[in-house]
Design a protein around this motif. Structure first.
Motif, PDB file in Angstrom:
ATOM      1  N   ILE A  66       0.870  -1.175   0.000  1.00 43.54           N
ATOM      2  CA  ILE A  66       0.000   0.000   0.000  1.00 43.54           C
ATOM      3  C   ILE A  66       0.908   1.225   0.000  1.00 43.54           C
ATOM      4  O   ILE A  66       1.752   1.383   0.892  1.00 43.54           O
ATOM      5  CB  ILE A  66      -0.921   0.029   1.236  1.00 43.54           C
ATOM      6  CG1 ILE A  66      -1.820  -1.208   1.267  1.00 43.54           C
ATOM      7  CG2 ILE A  66      -1.766   1.304   1.248  1.00 43.54           C
ATOM      8  CD1 ILE A  66      -2.698  -1.296   2.518  1.00 43.54           C
ATOM      9  N   ARG A  71      -3.169   0.343  -3.820  1.00 45.12           N
ATOM     10  CA  ARG A  71      -2.944  -1.010  -3.318  1.00 45.12           C
ATOM     11  C   ARG A  71      -2.512  -1.938  -4.454  1.00 45.12           C
ATOM     12  O   ARG A  71      -3.025  -1.824  -5.580  1.00 45.12           O
ATOM     13  CB  ARG A  71      -4.209  -1.559  -2.648  1.00 45.12           C
ATOM     14  CG  ARG A  71      -4.656  -0.753  -1.436  1.00 45.12           C
ATOM     15  CD  ARG A  71      -6.036  -1.184  -0.963  1.00 45.12           C
ATOM     16  NE  ARG A  71      -6.491  -0.383   0.164  1.00 45.12           N
ATOM     17  CZ  ARG A  71      -6.394  -0.753   1.439  1.00 45.12           C
ATOM     18  NH1 ARG A  71      -5.874  -1.947   1.746  1.00 45.12           N
ATOM     19  NH2 ARG A  71      -6.838   0.026   2.406  1.00 45.12           N
ATOM     20  N   VAL A 267       0.426  -6.358   9.339  1.00 44.32           N
ATOM     21  CA  VAL A 267       0.417  -5.182   8.466  1.00 44.32           C
ATOM     22  C   VAL A 267       1.558  -4.309   8.966  1.00 44.32           C
ATOM     23  O   VAL A 267       1.524  -3.825  10.099  1.00 44.32           O
ATOM     24  CB  VAL A 267      -0.924  -4.425   8.538  1.00 44.32           C
ATOM     25  CG1 VAL A 267      -0.882  -3.207   7.615  1.00 44.32           C
ATOM     26  CG2 VAL A 267      -2.085  -5.345   8.180  1.00 44.32           C
ATOM     27  N   THR A 292       1.086  -7.492   4.726  1.00 43.38           N
ATOM     28  CA  THR A 292       0.970  -6.272   3.924  1.00 43.38           C
ATOM     29  C   THR A 292       2.019  -5.264   4.359  1.00 43.38           C
ATOM     30  O   THR A 292       2.239  -5.076   5.564  1.00 43.38           O
ATOM     31  CB  THR A 292      -0.429  -5.657   4.083  1.00 43.38           C
ATOM     32  OG1 THR A 292      -1.404  -6.602   3.650  1.00 43.38           O
ATOM     33  CG2 THR A 292      -0.569  -4.374   3.278  1.00 43.38           C
ATOM     34  N   VAL A 294       3.081  -1.284   4.215  1.00 39.54           N
ATOM     35  CA  VAL A 294       2.621   0.080   3.980  1.00 39.54           C
ATOM     36  C   VAL A 294       3.860   0.961   3.820  1.00 39.54           C
ATOM     37  O   VAL A 294       4.784   0.916   4.643  1.00 39.54           O
ATOM     38  CB  VAL A 294       1.745   0.583   5.139  1.00 39.54           C
ATOM     39  CG1 VAL A 294       1.299   2.020   4.889  1.00 39.54           C
ATOM     40  CG2 VAL A 294       0.530  -0.329   5.316  1.00 39.54           C
ATOM     41  N   GLU A 310      -5.010   4.543   9.936  1.00 37.55           N
ATOM     42  CA  GLU A 310      -5.836   4.239   8.761  1.00 37.55           C
ATOM     43  C   GLU A 310      -5.770   2.771   8.367  1.00 37.55           C
ATOM     44  O   GLU A 310      -6.800   2.159   8.043  1.00 37.55           O
ATOM     45  CB  GLU A 310      -5.399   5.100   7.584  1.00 37.55           C
ATOM     46  CG  GLU A 310      -6.204   4.855   6.314  1.00 37.55           C
ATOM     47  CD  GLU A 310      -5.830   5.784   5.169  1.00 37.55           C
ATOM     48  OE1 GLU A 310      -6.409   5.636   4.075  1.00 37.55           O
ATOM     49  OE2 GLU A 310      -4.944   6.657   5.374  1.00 37.55           O
ATOM     50  N   TYR A 311      -4.568   2.206   8.391  1.00 38.16           N
ATOM     51  CA  TYR A 311      -4.396   0.838   7.895  1.00 38.16           C
ATOM     52  C   TYR A 311      -4.290  -0.189   9.014  1.00 38.16           C
ATOM     53  O   TYR A 311      -4.049  -1.355   8.747  1.00 38.16           O
ATOM     54  CB  TYR A 311      -3.151   0.771   6.998  1.00 38.16           C
ATOM     55  CG  TYR A 311      -3.234   1.705   5.812  1.00 38.16           C
ATOM     56  CD1 TYR A 311      -4.189   1.519   4.823  1.00 38.16           C
ATOM     57  CD2 TYR A 311      -2.375   2.795   5.710  1.00 38.16           C
ATOM     58  CE1 TYR A 311      -4.283   2.381   3.736  1.00 38.16           C
ATOM     59  CE2 TYR A 311      -2.449   3.671   4.626  1.00 38.16           C
ATOM     60  CZ  TYR A 311      -3.414   3.461   3.652  1.00 38.16           C
ATOM     61  OH  TYR A 311      -3.496   4.327   2.584  1.00 38.16           O
TER      62      TYR A 311
END
Length: 597
Positions: A66, A71, A267, A292, A294, A310-311
């Motif tokens: 991201i 994404r 994440v 994931t 970021v 946010e994520y």
């Protein structure tokens, strides 16, 4: 004479630790055996980076990257990397062992380019995106790439080297440019990535043969003391580098009473530049778990806090300087970062008070982690985390199962436990040598395949503590002063934002200790207070005789390492102008005038 070390394998005999035995015993996921090169290697797992990245296809629609709100799923990533790999082979005519330079900032396309090189059997050469045109020219001339994968910002800097390649267009490497709206240089060998056909997920990578002992990467050292060297690593070495963080993650989960792999998918906010091995540790760990990543375009503590919210970021990874800035920003904003579960630092020595600050604010909810690694080990080979990190914040932890550690004296002999010597490493993730530099390779390796790190360390109860670089140690009147130790004490002061300790020449003592200290604006902190603070914790001969105060940040490279070479000149000039030579005092440190600037 070759040093005589016991040929035992850490982790092979777990002894009384049932948790380690569960992971490393015979038939366990991280069991090791001695390989042909003499070092330990993991028994199971993929054998090449191509095999490893092919397994990520199974994560399908899960977000891999991201960046700035956009994404990229694992499926999209693998399709794009496969398409680019086919282009390398079918359109560019590249063959295994050709070099593929990747020179761009942390765009998602960096990962596509790097893994496309692996799928095509090429040797990926990730270059420092902060380099100047001259630095790029040196590395490009050294590795002789078959393809350049650069973003628009780097195109201008590699331009002079490309222009200097005479002999016609056929001598130029293929050049694929990412994120660039301007004109490209003329010729058929320049293409814009955005102009290529869309990737078809129905097609896989090209059919090429890649073996475990083939070269996978050339990663240039940071060059903080001279021309960078190209550290060459095989696919087998990278498989070790992939397994190491997986082992530490599994051990951490078991220590916390959890089953490895059954918690929430991580994440991670990864702030290391992709070209640095600390980032390799991070994205290898994420890709192994289907996690994931970021990305931030540039570091900003406030934007990092926004991204965490946010994520719902669970893991943070960055150099200690950005870690401290993130904690400062969270405290100022009253942000508890409720989703954060892992706080990992690397790339530079972490001040011991960092873990204390983290624990004071979050208790045991957020697990602290640091470790030790080098370009030559492809990232972290030791780790310190959780309760053990809180109890031993000065340590970089214990080695991974496929890593052996020795602390050697000046003659190569093993020093007694707890004494300082050079840290030597041997194991799967260690490089095979330096690109086209036999002399540097010979100097870096001791008999038996041991890599000489150039770091001074101690070993106690299996835990490694790094005390300094050999070249940075100050010898004052015959007494060794380890700069990292003094820097750690300086960082303990609440009004010290950053600090660098180095030696300056002295006609009687040989060297004296000098400190460059970045102070908090408006604090009013002076040199006498700094000396008094250090004197409370360290012997008098370790207290800086010279203190240079400043509010400007200290020079650091892209990975957070202090650039002491840029400080030696100004410090030397200031010391020479303001301090007359004196004989050593017997009752405490000399007190020359403070140097401010």
């Amino acid at each position: 004479m070759e040093p005589q070390f016991a040929d035992t394998a850490p982790g092979a005999d777990p002894g009384a630790d049932p948790v380690v035995a569960l992971l490393t015993g015979p038939g366990a996921p991280f069991a090791v055996a001695r390989g042909e090169r003499g070092g330990l290697e993991y028994v199971d797992g993929p054998q090449t980076l191509r095999e490893f990245v092919e397994t990520t296809w199974a994560f399908g629609d899960t977000d891999f990257l991201i960046a700035e709100g956009k994404r990229l799923s694992y499926g999209e990533f693998f399709a794009a990397a496969s398409a680019l790999a086919r282009r390398f082979v079918e359109e560019y005519g590249l063959r295994p062992a050709d070099r593929a330079v990747v020179a761009m900032r942390n765009h998602p396309e960096w990962q596509i380019a790097f893994w496309a090189a692996q799928l095509a059997g090429l040797v990926a050469v990730p270059l420092n995106a902060w380099w100047t045109a001259d630095e790029f020219a040196y590395a490009l001339g050294d590795c002789e790439p078959g393809v350049l994968l650069v973003d628009g910002e780097r195109l201008e800097r590699v331009g002079p080297w490309l222009a200097g390649q005479g002999g016609g267009e056929e001598r130029l490497p293929w050049t694929l440019v990412f994120h660039h709206d301007g004109d490209l240089p003329g010729g058929d060998r320049f293409e814009r990535y955005e102009d290529l056909p869309a990737a078809d997920p129905a097609f896989g990578p090209p059919d090429v043969e890649v073996g475990p002992d083939d070269d996978a990467t050339i990663i240039y050292t940071s060059g903080t003391t001279g021309r960078p060297k190209g550290a060459v690593a095989t696919h087998r070495a990278h498989m070790g580098a992939i397994a190491n963080p997986r082992y530490f993650a599994a051990l951490s989960a078991l220590r916390r009473g959890q089953i490895p792999g059954q918690g929430p998918t991580p994440v991670a906010l990864l702030t290391f530049p992709f070209f640095h091995v600390a980032a390799f540790t991070g994205f290898y760990a994420a890709m192994s778990a289907g996690g994931t990543l970021v990305l931030l375009r540039k570091w900003d503590a406030g934007k990092a806090l926004e991204a965490i919210r946010e994520y719902r970021i669970t893991n943070y990874g960055g150099v200690p300087a950005t870690a401290l800035q993130l904690l400062d920003a969270a405290e100022a904003a009253g942000d508890a970062m409720p989703t954060l579960a892992m706080f990992n630092t690397g790339g530079a020595a972490a001040p011991p008070d960092l873990v204390a600050r983290l624990t004071a604010r979050f208790g045991e909810r957020v697990e602290p982690r640091n470790g030790y690694g080098l370009t030559e080990t492809l990232g972290g080979v030791t780790a310190n985390f959780g309760a053990e990190y809180r109890a031993h914040p000065e340590s970089v932890g214990r080695p991974a199962p496929a890593v052996e550690v020795r602390v050697a004296g000046a003659g190569g002999e093993e020093v007694p436990e707890g004494e300082v010597g050079e840290l030597w490493l041997r194991g799967q993730s260690v490089i095979r040598g330096y690109w086209r530099d036999e002399a540097a390779t010979a100097a870096a390796f001791a008999p038996g395949g041991w890599f000489r790190t150039g770091d001074l360390a101690t070993l106690r109860d299996g835990r490694v503590s790094v005390v300094d670089r050999i070249k940075d140690m100050v010898i004052r009147g015959g007494e060794n002063v380890y700069c990292v130790e003094v820097e750690a004490v300086l960082h303990d002061h609440p009004d010290v934002l950053d600090a660098a300790v180095l030696g300056v020449p002295h006609p009687v003592l040989g060297e004296e200790v000098a400190a460059v200290v970045q102070v908090r604006p408006g604090s009013g902190l002076d040199a006498d207070e700094i000396r008094a603070h250090v004197g409370k914790s360290l012997a008098a001969f370790k207290v800086p005789a010279h203190v240079l105060l400043r509010e400007a940040p200290l020079p650091r490279n892209a990975t957070g390492k202090l650039l002491k070479r840029e400080l030696r000149g100004p410090v030397g000039e200031a010391v020479g102008e303001t301090v007359a030579p004196q004989c050593p005092a017997s009752d405490g440190p000399r007190q020359p005038p403070a140097i401010s600037g």
